[in-house]
Scaffold this motif. Sequence first.
Motif, PDB file in Angstrom:
ATOM      1  N   GLY A  55      16.735 -14.683  15.645  1.00  0.00           N
ATOM      2  CA  GLY A  55      15.852 -15.814  16.148  1.00  0.00           C
ATOM      3  C   GLY A  55      14.382 -15.576  15.451  1.00  0.00           C
ATOM      4  N   THR A  56      13.940 -14.380  15.573  1.00  0.00           N
ATOM      5  CA  THR A  56      12.679 -13.953  15.182  1.00  0.00           C
ATOM      6  C   THR A  56      12.373 -14.279  13.721  1.00  0.00           C
ATOM      7  OG1 THR A  56      12.319 -12.448  17.001  1.00  0.00           O
ATOM      8  CG2 THR A  56      10.947 -12.122  14.916  1.00  0.00           C
ATOM      9  N   LEU A  57      13.283 -13.733  12.711  1.00  0.00           N
ATOM     10  CA  LEU A  57      13.315 -14.016  11.367  1.00  0.00           C
ATOM     11  C   LEU A  57      13.160 -15.840  11.458  1.00  0.00           C
ATOM     12  CD1 LEU A  57      15.431 -11.246  10.326  1.00  0.00           C
ATOM     13  CD2 LEU A  57      13.154 -11.741   9.638  1.00  0.00           C
ATOM     14  N   THR A  58      13.941 -16.430  12.266  1.00  0.00           N
ATOM     15  CA  THR A  58      13.873 -17.945  11.878  1.00  0.00           C
ATOM     16  C   THR A  58      12.770 -18.485  12.228  1.00  0.00           C
ATOM     17  OG1 THR A  58      14.931 -18.295  13.870  1.00  0.00           O
ATOM     18  CG2 THR A  58      16.471 -18.253  12.276  1.00  0.00           C
ATOM     19  N   GLY A  59      11.854 -17.681  13.138  1.00  0.00           N
ATOM     20  CA  GLY A  59      10.657 -18.354  13.585  1.00  0.00           C
ATOM     21  C   GLY A  59       9.605 -18.052  12.287  1.00  0.00           C
ATOM     22  N   MET A  60       9.744 -16.896  11.746  1.00  0.00           N
ATOM     23  CA  MET A  60       8.896 -16.536  10.624  1.00  0.00           C
ATOM     24  C   MET A  60       9.476 -17.413   9.308  1.00  0.00           C
ATOM     25  SD  MET A  60       8.427 -12.397  10.384  1.00  0.00           S
ATOM     26  CE  MET A  60       9.817 -11.832  10.817  1.00  0.00           C
ATOM     27  N   GLN A  61      10.637 -17.792   9.188  1.00  0.00           N
ATOM     28  CA  GLN A  61      10.950 -18.708   8.232  1.00  0.00           C
ATOM     29  C   GLN A  61      10.159 -20.127   8.345  1.00  0.00           C
ATOM     30  OE1 GLN A  61      15.304 -18.441   8.594  1.00  0.00           O
ATOM     31  NE2 GLN A  61      15.279 -18.183   6.196  1.00  0.00           N
ATOM     32  N   GLN A  62      10.387 -20.656   9.684  1.00  0.00           N
ATOM     33  CA  GLN A  62       9.591 -21.949   9.875  1.00  0.00           C
ATOM     34  C   GLN A  62       8.049 -22.045   9.619  1.00  0.00           C
ATOM     35  OE1 GLN A  62      10.580 -22.999  14.050  1.00  0.00           O
ATOM     36  NE2 GLN A  62      12.700 -22.296  13.538  1.00  0.00           N
ATOM     37  N   LEU A  63       7.475 -20.640  10.245  1.00  0.00           N
ATOM     38  CA  LEU A  63       5.817 -20.544   9.700  1.00  0.00           C
ATOM     39  C   LEU A  63       5.745 -20.519   8.277  1.00  0.00           C
ATOM     40  CD1 LEU A  63       3.590 -20.119  11.396  1.00  0.00           C
ATOM     41  CD2 LEU A  63       3.792 -17.841  11.618  1.00  0.00           C
ATOM     42  N   VAL A  64       6.394 -19.817   7.329  1.00  0.00           N
ATOM     43  CA  VAL A  64       6.411 -19.763   6.002  1.00  0.00           C
ATOM     44  C   VAL A  64       6.218 -21.187   5.525  1.00  0.00           C
ATOM     45  CG1 VAL A  64       7.222 -19.090   3.796  1.00  0.00           C
ATOM     46  CG2 VAL A  64       6.782 -17.568   5.768  1.00  0.00           C
ATOM     47  N   LYS A  65       7.303 -22.120   5.960  1.00  0.00           N
ATOM     48  CA  LYS A  65       7.382 -23.482   5.614  1.00  0.00           C
ATOM     49  C   LYS A  65       6.241 -24.210   5.928  1.00  0.00           C
ATOM     50  CE  LYS A  65      12.429 -23.561   5.437  1.00  0.00           C
ATOM     51  NZ  LYS A  65      13.740 -23.919   6.087  1.00  0.00           N
ATOM     52  N   GLU A  66       5.631 -23.993   7.061  1.00  0.00           N
ATOM     53  CA  GLU A  66       4.368 -24.824   7.420  1.00  0.00           C
ATOM     54  C   GLU A  66       3.284 -24.554   6.610  1.00  0.00           C
ATOM     55  OE1 GLU A  66       3.921 -26.872   9.766  1.00  0.00           O
ATOM     56  OE2 GLU A  66       6.101 -26.671  10.559  1.00  0.00           O
ATOM     57  N   PHE A  67       3.282 -23.361   5.635  1.00  0.00           N
ATOM     58  CA  PHE A  67       2.077 -23.146   5.051  1.00  0.00           C
ATOM     59  C   PHE A  67       2.603 -23.715   3.371  1.00  0.00           C
ATOM     60  CE2 PHE A  67       0.658 -20.395   8.429  1.00  0.00           C
ATOM     61  CZ  PHE A  67      -0.462 -20.367   7.877  1.00  0.00           C
ATOM     62  N   ASN A  68       3.949 -24.425   3.318  1.00  0.00           N
ATOM     63  CA  ASN A  68       4.228 -24.873   2.052  1.00  0.00           C
ATOM     64  C   ASN A  68       4.588 -23.534   1.096  1.00  0.00           C
ATOM     65  OD1 ASN A  68       4.361 -27.553   2.779  1.00  0.00           O
ATOM     66  ND2 ASN A  68       2.145 -27.721   2.466  1.00  0.00           N
ATOM     67  N   SER A  69       5.084 -22.560   1.717  1.00  0.00           N
ATOM     68  CA  SER A  69       5.398 -21.320   0.739  1.00  0.00           C
ATOM     69  C   SER A  69       6.794 -21.142   0.762  1.00  0.00           C
ATOM     70  CB  SER A  69       4.622 -20.296   1.194  1.00  0.00           C
ATOM     71  OG  SER A  69       3.403 -20.354   0.891  1.00  0.00           O
ATOM     72  N   ASN A  70       7.221 -20.266   0.021  1.00  0.00           N
ATOM     73  CA  ASN A  70       8.617 -19.854  -0.196  1.00  0.00           C
ATOM     74  C   ASN A  70       9.255 -18.575   0.371  1.00  0.00           C
ATOM     75  OD1 ASN A  70       8.473 -22.349  -2.047  1.00  0.00           O
ATOM     76  ND2 ASN A  70       7.406 -20.820  -3.607  1.00  0.00           N
ATOM     77  N   ILE A  71      10.279 -18.462   1.003  1.00  0.00           N
ATOM     78  CA  ILE A  71      11.022 -17.412   1.301  1.00  0.00           C
ATOM     79  C   ILE A  71      11.531 -16.540   0.113  1.00  0.00           C
ATOM     80  CG2 ILE A  71      12.664 -16.261   2.768  1.00  0.00           C
ATOM     81  CD1 ILE A  71      10.383 -17.440   4.262  1.00  0.00           C
ATOM     82  N   ALA A  72      11.091 -15.554  -0.486  1.00  0.00           N
ATOM     83  CA  ALA A  72      11.776 -14.900  -1.392  1.00  0.00           C
ATOM     84  C   ALA A  72      12.544 -13.997  -1.164  1.00  0.00           C
ATOM     85  CB  ALA A  72      10.621 -14.228  -2.338  1.00  0.00           C
ATOM     86  N   GLY A  73      12.829 -13.543   0.053  1.00  0.00           N
ATOM     87  CA  GLY A  73      13.784 -12.527   0.704  1.00  0.00           C
ATOM     88  C   GLY A  73      13.591 -12.012   1.947  1.00  0.00           C
ATOM     89  N   ILE A  74      14.888 -11.742   2.748  1.00  0.00           N
ATOM     90  CA  ILE A  74      14.651 -11.266   4.157  1.00  0.00           C
ATOM     91  C   ILE A  74      15.308  -9.780   4.256  1.00  0.00           C
ATOM     92  CG2 ILE A  74      15.370 -11.977   6.569  1.00  0.00           C
ATOM     93  CD1 ILE A  74      15.544 -14.708   5.599  1.00  0.00           C
ATOM     94  N   CYS A  75      14.677  -9.025   4.653  1.00  0.00           N
ATOM     95  CA  CYS A  75      15.270  -7.655   4.893  1.00  0.00           C
ATOM     96  C   CYS A  75      14.991  -6.964   5.881  1.00  0.00           C
ATOM     97  CB  CYS A  75      14.791  -6.677   3.633  1.00  0.00           C
ATOM     98  SG  CYS A  75      15.738  -5.290   3.592  1.00  0.00           S
ATOM     99  N   VAL A  76      15.684  -6.387   6.831  1.00  0.00           N
ATOM    100  CA  VAL A  76      15.590  -5.568   8.172  1.00  0.00           C
ATOM    101  C   VAL A  76      16.044  -4.424   8.026  1.00  0.00           C
ATOM    102  CG1 VAL A  76      15.963  -7.839   9.387  1.00  0.00           C
ATOM    103  CG2 VAL A  76      17.788  -6.370   8.976  1.00  0.00           C
ATOM    104  N   LEU A  77      15.356  -3.291   8.735  1.00  0.00           N
ATOM    105  CA  LEU A  77      15.920  -1.986   8.511  1.00  0.00           C
ATOM    106  C   LEU A  77      17.252  -1.833   9.232  1.00  0.00           C
ATOM    107  CD1 LEU A  77      15.397   0.978   8.555  1.00  0.00           C
ATOM    108  CD2 LEU A  77      14.041   1.142  10.717  1.00  0.00           C
ATOM    109  N   CYS A  78      17.522  -2.344  10.435  1.00  0.00           N
ATOM    110  CA  CYS A  78      18.626  -2.529  11.294  1.00  0.00           C
ATOM    111  C   CYS A  78      19.233  -3.629  11.703  1.00  0.00           C
ATOM    112  CB  CYS A  78      18.710  -1.418  12.416  1.00  0.00           C
ATOM    113  SG  CYS A  78      18.421   0.236  12.008  1.00  0.00           S
ATOM    114  N   GLU A  79      20.579  -3.962  11.730  1.00  0.00           N
ATOM    115  CA  GLU A  79      21.055  -5.270  11.989  1.00  0.00           C
ATOM    116  C   GLU A  79      22.177  -5.037  13.039  1.00  0.00           C
ATOM    117  OE1 GLU A  79      23.726  -9.026  10.198  1.00  0.00           O
ATOM    118  OE2 GLU A  79      23.097  -7.180   8.971  1.00  0.00           O
ATOM    119  N   ALA A  80      22.222  -5.438  14.218  1.00  0.00           N
ATOM    120  CA  ALA A  80      23.311  -5.213  14.901  1.00  0.00           C
ATOM    121  C   ALA A  80      24.444  -6.174  14.738  1.00  0.00           C
ATOM    122  CB  ALA A  80      22.764  -5.985  16.556  1.00  0.00           C
TER     123      ALA A  80
END
Length: 276
Positions: free
Chosen positions: A208-233
């Motif tokens: 959920g938090t990452l989708t929020g960051m995605q939405q925020l980046v789109k509001e700036f008319n910018s691009n998601i070049a990658g998504i990486c996390v240290l740990c995934e459940a």
Amino acid sequence: MKRSERLVDMTKRLMERPHELIPLPFFAKQYGAAKSSISEDLTILKHTLAANQDGILETVAGAAGGVRYVPFWGKKHAQNYLTDLASRIEDPDRILAGGFVYLSDILGNPQDLERIGKLIATRYAYSNIDVVMTIETKGIALAQAVARYLNVPFIIARKRSKVTEGATMSVNYISSSLDRVSKMELPTRVLNENSNVLLVDDFMMAGGTLTGMQQLVKEFNSNIAGICVLCEADFDDVKLIEGHLSLVKIKKVDAAKRVILAEPGNFVVHTDFNRF
């Protein structure tokens, strides 16, 4: 200056300025050496880094050319480190309420941050990243480590705006519990339009938090070049995000039996290490 002294100083300068093109005349003037000697030194460095799979030294020919150091870890280094990291995360004393896992010691360890930062930077070394983005607070050290090896700025989305950051852009998103709407904000002056943004975070449940960051980046008319996390459940069947990479997957957390099962994530599988 002796060649051995030049090599030490040259290595230090290159590693302090990753991804930055340094003209050969700079080194020639700095050390009072011929360009041919500098070229021989760089050849030694290039072969040594490649042999140890600890970085790439690229040379660019021409009047505007020079040399740049690209932080890059070999596949064997990556596999060994992630196997060790997953093993350490299986310590039952890390179990927290709500199925979370304690990671603060790793995120506060300079050696771990150095390896994690260089590892993630290896995956995105040639992705033209303009900025690394995370959300407060535990992802900050991680984002800084990655940004250092990519030699780009890092920015922090906050849950509450600070008066010292000026005007902000905000979005609402579904939190990791999937039953609460939260808000995150980003100062309007920290991200330019059409920027390539790498999102990093310390822990992902449903995303959920990452989708929020995605939405925020789109509001700036910018691009998601990658998504990486240290740990995934990995035991959470509900995922709100796709296409992400994880260094470690936590397969099971059993608080009653004090058991954590972890393994390396999908990072190595989706990283091209064939640069050496």
